[in-house]
Design an enzyme around this catalytic site. Sequence first.
Site, PDB file in Angstrom:
ATOM      1  N   HIS A  86       0.848  -1.193   0.000  1.00  0.00           N
ATOM      2  CA  HIS A  86       0.000   0.000   0.000  1.00  0.00           C
ATOM      3  C   HIS A  86       0.886   1.248   0.000  1.00  0.00           C
ATOM      4  CE1 HIS A  86      -2.431  -3.240   1.683  1.00  0.00           C
ATOM      5  NE2 HIS A  86      -3.504  -2.567   1.327  1.00  0.00           N
ATOM      6  N   GLU A 109     -17.234  -4.097  25.004  1.00  0.00           N
ATOM      7  CA  GLU A 109     -16.446  -5.330  25.149  1.00  0.00           C
ATOM      8  C   GLU A 109     -15.202  -5.325  24.256  1.00  0.00           C
ATOM      9  OE1 GLU A 109     -20.725  -6.285  26.168  1.00  0.00           O
ATOM     10  OE2 GLU A 109     -19.710  -5.318  24.462  1.00  0.00           O
TER      11      GLU A 109
END
Length: 667
Positions: free
Chosen positions: A37, A416
């Site tokens: 990238h 969470e």
Amino acid sequence: MNKIGLKTSPNSTKHNDMANAIRALSMDAVQQANSGHPGMPMGMADVATVLFSKFLKFDPANPHWPDRDRFILSAGHGSMLLYSLLYLTGYKDMTLKEIKNFRQLGSRTAGHPEYGHADGIETTTGPLGQGLGMSVGMALAERMQAARFKTVVDHYTYVITGDGCLMEGLSHEALSFAGHLALSKLIVLWDDNNISIDGATELSVSDDQQKRFEAMGWDVQSVDGHDAGQIEKAIEAAKSTSKPSMIACRTTIGFGAPNKQGTSGAHGAPLGADEIALARKELGWPYAPFEIPDTILDCWRTVGTKGARLSAEWEKNLDALEEEERSAFNRGLSGDLPADFDDTICTYKQGLSEEAPGWATRKSSQEALKIINETISETIGGSADLTGSNLTQTPGMQPINQKDFSGRYIYYGVREFGMAAIMNGIALHKGFIPYGGTFMVFTDYARPAIRLSALMEQRVIYVMTHDSIGLGEDGPTHQPVEHLAALRAIPNLNVFRPADAVETAECWQLALEAKSTPSILSLSRQGLKLLRKNHTDENLCSRGGYELAASNLDAKVTIIATGSEVSIAVQAQKLLEGSGIGSRVVSMPSWELFDQQDEAYKNKTLGADTFRIAIEAGCSMGWEKYIGTDGVFIGINSFGASAPAEDLYKHFGITADAIVAAVKNKV
């Protein structure tokens, strides 16, 4: 100004040359690997150059200096930005050879930054958003550590994040948490380039990110990400605010590549030889691939040497601490447990044998934690809005807040995934041992971060309660069935499912002693009888599985069980022995530790010459390796139901009578 918009004053020429070195290395490495990238490193080169040359406190010669600033590349696909910076500033293990070996087997320069592969890589990133979440944990750890050791802890956490990170749901959890605690030494640099893999970000998102950050309690600025002066002023201002800071850096992806810059074509593929040649011309970079002129490299290496004085001064400050305080600081960094910790656990187990409690293992966990938290000052507890259910807080553990970070308990809220990512950041920062709780079923929400705990070999302890249909009336949405199997599938993760108070204490000990392995503590809601009444100093759970109850007769069957089902196995043994069928009970709190034992021990424990039956209130996947093709599994391969726990166990046939019937059908 030249035709791509770079300033050309003497000072800006130096900056441009330094930034272009990043661009050149990035596009050359991606081209040679034929994979990668290049767009983000080329677009954020100016921002990174200002950050590293003007602000970042680091010392390549002392890369693990505890008071260094942390730099996290949350947009980990742009890894060549980080690798280029590490090479240019003089990290010894990031050589030009490693840059040329980008994305190849065995190289330090993996496709995404991998923690432990090279100095200066603070965390594994690539799964978007997780770097941002972990950076919040690092910034929080800095504040907590500074509250304890004021004169030797004072550093910032800087993050480069992209559009993808901010689209991920984890970003909401992490940003909200950081704003709530006013983590003012956290500075996020957003690569605001309006491009994602599919094309322009307007294809999928139209959020006003700056207003979003502001709503979450962040200080927000915006700059031209190719104007060094604006970038410098913005970072300077961010360091003086009382809030966490986000700087929106408007950049052009693939900056300098005339035909691909500003397009998704620069995002995730090599630019191509022709485009690179044109980019060299546009950038005024007439050098061969991977060639960095000495004059430019010297500028970067000078940046790398600036931190040596600061790290040396810090060492003097550390030496000036009182012996007790210095020892406490160093012990926290080492992660070592107190020398008497094993004796403490043994004494605690002896007391349990005398007391014979019938606690749920979530309660057993809390009771063990009372002793653990008194003994180990580095433990930091928390819960995702389930403190009263997970029982993760013990007496004397004051919660942290934005005005006082001296506490040892964190209210993570209903986050969470965020909790797990933040705990990874705390562990990576060093100085603390984080543990946090939620219901076992919500390991699904936290799983990507649990996986990174294992991949990065971090001691993070997940206290997962309400671990089966035994939680009862909350019903199938909250009853984990496949979760044990799913967690056991993750490499380098210890999954513990203790059967009683003694095993729970032993599993806590093992989790704390495992410096390079995270742990899951799978704990019951329902009360369980104390099975280990015969005291031994040996940690029997350390072998993963062991014979809990021997047969009084010639053993024909071995019953293998975990957690709350060990009690059922013991009941079944009594019934079988009363019928003249000899049986053994094996408790197996940890598959992972059992699998590490030698073959002789495993065969003896499993009863190689006996019929085997396993019982666990979860799905059968994986049990075949212990019971063989002729064995029987008693559990649940469907979703649960809403009813009292006792009724559910009978309804799904997870009973002592079911074991007896299965054995009599086989023996």
